[in-house]
Design a protein around this motif. Structure first.
Motif, PDB file in Angstrom:
ATOM      1  N   PHE A  24      19.240  -5.937  -3.559  1.00 14.89           N
ATOM      2  CA  PHE A  24      19.478  -5.436  -2.201  1.00 14.89           C
ATOM      3  C   PHE A  24      18.444  -4.384  -1.823  1.00 14.89           C
ATOM      4  N   THR A  25      18.170  -3.467  -2.743  1.00  8.55           N
ATOM      5  CA  THR A  25      17.187  -2.422  -2.453  1.00  8.55           C
ATOM      6  C   THR A  25      15.807  -3.016  -2.221  1.00  8.55           C
ATOM      7  N   LEU A  26      15.403  -3.959  -3.051  1.00  5.13           N
ATOM      8  CA  LEU A  26      14.091  -4.586  -2.862  1.00  5.13           C
ATOM      9  C   LEU A  26      14.041  -5.360  -1.544  1.00  5.13           C
ATOM     10  N   ALA A  27      15.134  -6.038  -1.205  1.00  2.00           N
ATOM     11  CA  ALA A  27      15.182  -6.776   0.061  1.00  2.00           C
ATOM     12  C   ALA A  27      15.034  -5.835   1.258  1.00  2.00           C
ATOM     13  N   SER A  28      15.566  -4.628   1.130  1.00  2.00           N
ATOM     14  CA  SER A  28      15.460  -3.678   2.246  1.00  2.00           C
ATOM     15  C   SER A  28      14.001  -3.341   2.527  1.00  2.00           C
ATOM     16  N   TYR A  29      13.209  -3.173   1.466  1.00  2.00           N
ATOM     17  CA  TYR A  29      11.781  -2.898   1.657  1.00  2.00           C
ATOM     18  C   TYR A  29      11.050  -4.119   2.209  1.00  2.00           C
ATOM     19  N   ILE A  30      11.449  -5.307   1.747  1.00  2.00           N
ATOM     20  CA  ILE A  30      10.805  -6.539   2.194  1.00  2.00           C
ATOM     21  C   ILE A  30      11.019  -6.743   3.698  1.00  2.00           C
ATOM     22  N   VAL A  31      12.237  -6.506   4.165  1.00  3.58           N
ATOM     23  CA  VAL A  31      12.571  -6.754   5.571  1.00  3.58           C
ATOM     24  C   VAL A  31      12.086  -5.623   6.472  1.00  3.58           C
ATOM     25  N   GLU A  32      12.244  -4.373   6.016  1.00  5.24           N
ATOM     26  CA  GLU A  32      11.854  -3.230   6.848  1.00  5.24           C
ATOM     27  C   GLU A  32      10.347  -2.986   6.813  1.00  5.24           C
ATOM     28  N   GLY A  33       9.681  -3.466   5.762  1.00  9.11           N
ATOM     29  CA  GLY A  33       8.256  -3.204   5.633  1.00  9.11           C
ATOM     30  C   GLY A  33       7.954  -1.838   5.052  1.00  9.11           C
ATOM     31  N   GLY A  34       8.964  -1.189   4.501  1.00 11.90           N
ATOM     32  CA  GLY A  34       8.800   0.145   3.908  1.00 11.90           C
ATOM     33  C   GLY A  34      10.138   0.842   3.860  1.00 11.90           C
ATOM     34  N   THR A  35      10.101   2.167   3.799  1.00 11.95           N
ATOM     35  CA  THR A  35      11.344   2.932   3.814  1.00 11.95           C
ATOM     36  C   THR A  35      11.917   2.959   5.231  1.00 11.95           C
ATOM     37  N   GLU A  63       0.848  -1.188   0.000  1.00  8.00           N
ATOM     38  CA  GLU A  63       0.000   0.000   0.000  1.00  8.00           C
ATOM     39  C   GLU A  63       0.882   1.235   0.000  1.00  8.00           C
ATOM     40  N   PHE A  64       0.369   2.329  -0.555  1.00  6.90           N
ATOM     41  CA  PHE A  64       1.078   3.604  -0.500  1.00  6.90           C
ATOM     42  C   PHE A  64       0.286   4.548   0.390  1.00  6.90           C
ATOM     43  N   GLY A  65       0.888   4.899   1.530  1.00  8.48           N
ATOM     44  CA  GLY A  65       0.239   5.798   2.473  1.00  8.48           C
ATOM     45  C   GLY A  65       0.877   7.174   2.436  1.00  8.48           C
ATOM     46  N   ASP A  66       0.549   7.989   3.442  1.00 10.13           N
ATOM     47  CA  ASP A  66       1.095   9.344   3.518  1.00 10.13           C
ATOM     48  C   ASP A  66       2.605   9.349   3.695  1.00 10.13           C
ATOM     49  N   LYS A  67       3.128   8.283   4.322  1.00 10.93           N
ATOM     50  CA  LYS A  67       4.571   8.235   4.587  1.00 10.93           C
ATOM     51  C   LYS A  67       5.317   7.382   3.559  1.00 10.93           C
ATOM     52  N   GLY A  68       4.638   7.056   2.467  1.00 13.13           N
ATOM     53  CA  GLY A  68       5.303   6.269   1.439  1.00 13.13           C
ATOM     54  C   GLY A  68       4.803   4.835   1.401  1.00 13.13           C
ATOM     55  N   PRO A  69       5.569   3.946   0.776  1.00 13.01           N
ATOM     56  CA  PRO A  69       5.117   2.561   0.614  1.00 13.01           C
ATOM     57  C   PRO A  69       5.141   1.790   1.924  1.00 13.01           C
ATOM     58  N   GLU A  70       4.148   0.917   2.079  1.00 12.86           N
ATOM     59  CA  GLU A  70       4.087   0.026   3.243  1.00 12.86           C
ATOM     60  C   GLU A  70       3.909  -1.401   2.741  1.00 12.86           C
ATOM     61  N   LEU A  71       4.797  -2.293   3.177  1.00 12.16           N
ATOM     62  CA  LEU A  71       4.730  -3.707   2.805  1.00 12.16           C
ATOM     63  C   LEU A  71       4.548  -4.522   4.076  1.00 12.16           C
ATOM     64  N   TYR A  72       3.582  -5.434   4.048  1.00 11.36           N
ATOM     65  CA  TYR A  72       3.350  -6.211   5.270  1.00 11.36           C
ATOM     66  C   TYR A  72       2.863  -7.604   4.939  1.00 11.36           C
ATOM     67  N   PRO A  73       3.106  -8.555   5.876  1.00  9.52           N
ATOM     68  CA  PRO A  73       3.971  -8.335   7.050  1.00  9.52           C
ATOM     69  C   PRO A  73       5.438  -8.305   6.649  1.00  9.52           C
ATOM     70  N   PRO A  74       6.293  -7.555   7.379  1.00  8.25           N
ATOM     71  CA  PRO A  74       7.728  -7.566   7.071  1.00  8.25           C
ATOM     72  C   PRO A  74       8.273  -8.988   7.141  1.00  8.25           C
ATOM     73  N   VAL A  75       9.200  -9.307   6.267  1.00  2.79           N
ATOM     74  CA  VAL A  75       9.751 -10.664   6.194  1.00  2.79           C
ATOM     75  C   VAL A  75      11.058 -10.712   6.972  1.00  2.79           C
ATOM     76  N   ARG A  76      11.062 -11.480   8.092  1.00  3.61           N
ATOM     77  CA  ARG A  76      12.249 -11.522   8.949  1.00  3.61           C
ATOM     78  C   ARG A  76      12.602 -12.927   9.413  1.00  3.61           C
ATOM     79  N   TYR A  77      11.817 -13.919   8.989  1.00  3.09           N
ATOM     80  CA  TYR A  77      12.069 -15.301   9.414  1.00  3.09           C
ATOM     81  C   TYR A  77      12.152 -16.209   8.192  1.00  3.09           C
TER      82      TYR A  77
END
Length: 242
Positions: A115-126, A56-70
């Motif tokens: 690497f850039t795409l992975a950063s969004y995947i793990v962080e769940g956004g910027t 989703e794109f919100g007021d603070k930019g892109p949001e990806l969920y749930p963040p992937v960490r496992y």
């Protein structure tokens, strides 16, 4: 104004996913400004959504969920077939090519680097600190490599589909590659960008590689195998050229 008029009617993602509208805004800079090439209107996060994340794109930019960490979450991500999961991207390229048939203006496709795409995947956004990504890199490097490898496979298919649809050049954006030390860049970013470039059906299609903030690692960037290296304001052009 012409772009804002269209955006007033649809959301950003709706615009990305509607080929006729995406084609229209792709052509606007050509029609209005007379630029040398048409750049596909899309977003680097489109293939991540196709991998199975909510976007989703919100007021603070892109949001990806749930963040992937496992590891189980990484296993759940798929390597999608672009023509099945994001056909609108290729449809947009085909429409733009048709519109520009008689005008000798090339179409540039693009993707985010693994690497850039992975950063969004793990962080769940910027992120400003990339704390979760760096924790994975330093505490569970095997996990980070597993994710990066899967993302690289996704990007290869995605860019090859763009080329097959008619993209006459493609760019790999590593927006966050510059946050890494030279050693970490080599291990966690360069390796996978090189895998992507090596996996492309280039056949005369130039590949542009841009690492934001990468002026201090140009010697490494050069080894990724692109035809063109993009630069930012962090380095003088003559220094980079040397």
């Amino acid at each position: 104004k012409e772009y804002r008029d269209i955006r007033a009617k649809v959301s950003f993602l709706e615009l990305c996913k509607t080929p006729e509208l995406a084609c229209e805004v792709t052509l606007q800079p050509v029609d209005i400004l007379g630029v040398d090439a048409a750049i596909l209107f899309s977003d680097i996060l489109v293939p991540i959504e196709a991998m199975g994340m909510q976007l989703e794109f919100g007021d603070k930019g892109p949001e990806l969920y749930p963040p992937v960490r496992y590891e189980s979450q990484i296993d759940d991500l798929i390597v999608p077939e672009p023509e099945e999961t994001v056909p609108y991207v290729m449809d947009t390229i085909r429409l733009v090519r048709k519109e520009l048939e008689s005008r000798n203006v090339p179409v540039i496709g693009f993707t985010g680097a693994p690497f850039t795409l992975a950063s969004y995947i793990v962080e769940g956004g910027t992120s400003k600190s990339f704390i979760n990504l760096k924790m994975m890199m330093y505490e569970s490097p095997a996990l980070a490599h597993k994710l990066l490898d899967k993302v690289a496979d996704t990007v290869i298919k995605y860019l090859n589909a763009q080329i097959a649809a008619g993209a006459q050049a493609v760019q790999v954006f590593d927006t966050w590659g510059g946050i890494l030390s030279p050693q970490d860049y080599e291990e966690f970013a360069l390796k996978y960008t090189k895998k992507v470039i090596d996996g492309l059906n280039r056949d005369g299609v130039p590949v542009i590689h841009f690492v934001k903030g990468g002026g201090n690692i140009l010697e490494k960037i050069k080894t990724a195998g692109s035809d063109v290296v993009g630069l930012d304001w962090m380095i003088d052009l003559d220094v980079a050229r040397n």
